[in-house]
Design an enzyme around this catalytic site. Structure first.
Site, PDB file in Angstrom:
ATOM      1  CD  GLU A  43      84.333  41.684   0.297  1.00 35.18           C
ATOM      2  OE1 GLU A  43      84.752  41.694  -0.870  1.00 35.18           O
ATOM      3  OE2 GLU A  43      83.133  41.850   0.600  1.00 35.18           O
ATOM      4  CG  ASP A  72      94.783  46.786   4.994  1.00 31.77           C
ATOM      5  OD1 ASP A  72      94.700  45.549   5.094  1.00 31.77           O
ATOM      6  OD2 ASP A  72      94.764  47.367   3.888  1.00 31.77           O
ATOM      7  CB  SER A  73     100.388  46.169   6.789  1.00 30.94           C
ATOM      8  OG  SER A  73      99.984  44.917   7.276  1.00 30.94           O
ATOM      9  N   GLY A 163     105.115  36.741   6.109  1.00 31.98           N
ATOM     10  CA  GLY A 163     104.766  37.393   4.839  1.00 31.98           C
ATOM     11  C   GLY A 163     105.959  37.544   3.906  1.00 31.98           C
ATOM     12  CE1 TYR A 164     104.457  39.254  -1.285  1.00 33.98           C
ATOM     13  CE2 TYR A 164     103.135  40.186   0.488  1.00 33.98           C
ATOM     14  CZ  TYR A 164     103.219  39.624  -0.768  1.00 33.98           C
ATOM     15  OH  TYR A 164     102.078  39.423  -1.514  1.00 33.98           O
ATOM     16  CE  LYS A 185     108.646  42.845  10.292  1.00 36.71           C
ATOM     17  NZ  LYS A 185     107.632  41.819  10.028  1.00 36.71           N
TER      18      LYS A 185
HETATM   19  P1  ITT Z   1      94.309  40.691   8.835  1.00 35.08           P
HETATM   20  O1  ITT Z   1      93.655  41.328   7.650  1.00 35.08           O
HETATM   21  O2  ITT Z   1      93.453  39.695   9.524  1.00 35.08           O
HETATM   22  O3  ITT Z   1      94.910  41.711   9.789  1.00 35.08           O
HETATM   23  P2  ITT Z   1      96.284  39.714   6.922  1.00 35.08           P
HETATM   24  O4  ITT Z   1      97.564  38.975   7.027  1.00 35.08           O
HETATM   25  O5  ITT Z   1      95.300  39.190   5.948  1.00 35.08           O
HETATM   26  O6  ITT Z   1      95.597  39.826   8.377  1.00 35.08           O
HETATM   27  P3  ITT Z   1      96.423  42.216   5.476  1.00 35.08           P
HETATM   28  O7  ITT Z   1      95.160  42.018   4.756  1.00 35.08           O
HETATM   29  O8  ITT Z   1      96.737  43.547   6.097  1.00 35.08           O
HETATM   30  O9  ITT Z   1      96.648  41.185   6.670  1.00 35.08           O
HETATM   31  O10 ITT Z   1      97.577  41.796   4.498  1.00 35.08           O
HETATM   32  C1  ITT Z   1      98.869  42.178   4.748  1.00 35.08           C
HETATM   33  C2  ITT Z   1      99.810  41.269   3.988  1.00 35.08           C
HETATM   34  O11 ITT Z   1     100.978  42.067   3.713  1.00 35.08           O
HETATM   35  C3  ITT Z   1     100.258  40.122   4.879  1.00 35.08           C
HETATM   36  O12 ITT Z   1      99.561  38.974   4.616  1.00 35.08           O
HETATM   37  C4  ITT Z   1     101.731  39.984   4.508  1.00 35.08           C
HETATM   38  O13 ITT Z   1     101.860  39.131   3.417  1.00 35.08           O
HETATM   39  C5  ITT Z   1     102.137  41.401   4.090  1.00 35.08           C
HETATM   40  N1  ITT Z   1     102.767  42.081   5.228  1.00 35.08           N
HETATM   41  C6  ITT Z   1     102.229  43.014   6.070  1.00 35.08           C
HETATM   42  N2  ITT Z   1     103.103  43.360   7.026  1.00 35.08           N
HETATM   43  C7  ITT Z   1     104.199  42.606   6.808  1.00 35.08           C
HETATM   44  C8  ITT Z   1     105.437  42.480   7.476  1.00 35.08           C
HETATM   45  O14 ITT Z   1     105.705  43.136   8.588  1.00 35.08           O
HETATM   46  N3  ITT Z   1     106.321  41.622   6.973  1.00 35.08           N
HETATM   47  C9  ITT Z   1     106.073  40.910   5.872  1.00 35.08           C
HETATM   48  N4  ITT Z   1     104.930  40.943   5.183  1.00 35.08           N
HETATM   49  C10 ITT Z   1     103.993  41.797   5.643  1.00 35.08           C
END
Ligand code: ITT
Length: 208
Positions: A43, A72-73, A163-164, A185
């Protein structure tokens, strides 16, 4: 002859795996979470990206006994007081599982666009943030971070990335992150910058 060091890339996000593996390019045997189907997702309840990255890295390292890299991103939008921030993956509700990741990405994007309706271009500043952590089962070995500054568009543009990316406009390239090739990228991104800092530190550790 020595066995190669094994490193688990502990993410459920295939977009992150592609970017991490392409750029790290180290002489190691990479593992992913599919090697450990029985383990439960850790979590992410920290207040910061680094807290969550370290929690995931050390948590998965202890469960699997392997050195582990976690990421984490997320996206910080200034006009939203830094949101979605650490909640980026679950901004519109539930966090994405493999089978509905695209759908949840679209919902998260729709929520950001809705909240920014009427906000003028100059106030749509935002950044992607990435924290990486490498841990052994005993301790944190490396922590790095990277950012990418940009502007939020008012509609989705481009099909690449994840993602975004389709609403994240990179002014100096005059494109959204979803219009960039993976090489373009990686060369400028938050994750690319964090990986470029991690790589020499990892190489040093692998030699010691
Ligand atoms: P893990 O936790 O399993 O690594 P996750 O996708 O759930 O995978 P996070 O909790 O770190 O990852 O959430 C990061 C979110 O932020 C991710 O789902 C994307 O929507 C966004 N994100 C992160 N890096 C990105 C990128 O390079 N381009 C676009 N969106 C990004």
């Amino acid at each position: 002859m020595f066995d190669k060091r094994k490193i688990l890339v502990a993410t459920t996000n295939p977009g992150k795996i592609t970017e991490l593996r392409a750029m790290l390019d180290a002489d190691v045997e990479w593992l992913d979470l599919s090697y450990f189907p029985e383990i439960e997702e850790i979590e992410e309840d920290g207040q910061t990206f680094i807290e969550n990255a370290c929690k995931k890295a050390i948590g998965y390292a202890r469960i699997t006994g392997q050195w582990t890299i976690a990421d984490d991103s997320g996206l910080e939008v200034d006009a939203l007081g830094g949101e979605p921030g650490v909640k980026s993956a679950r901004f519109s509700g539930e966090k994405s599982k493999a089978d509905n990741r695209t759908l949840i990405d679209h919902r998260n994007i729709a929520k950001v666009l809705e909240l920014l309706k009427g906000v003028p271009k100059e106030k749509r500043t935002a950044r992607f943030f990435c924290c990486l952590c490498l841990a052994s089962p005993e301790q944190i070995l490396i922590e790095t971070e990277g950012t990418l500054e940009g502007l939020i568009t008012n509609r989705e543009i481009g099909k690449n990335g994840f993602g975004y990316d389709p609403i994240f406009f990179v002014p100096h390239l005059n494109k959204t992150a979803a219009q960039l090739t993976s090489e373009e990228k990686n060369a400028i991104s938050h994750r690319g910058n964090a990986i470029r800092k991690l790589k020499p530190l990892l190489e040093k550790l692998l030699c010691s």
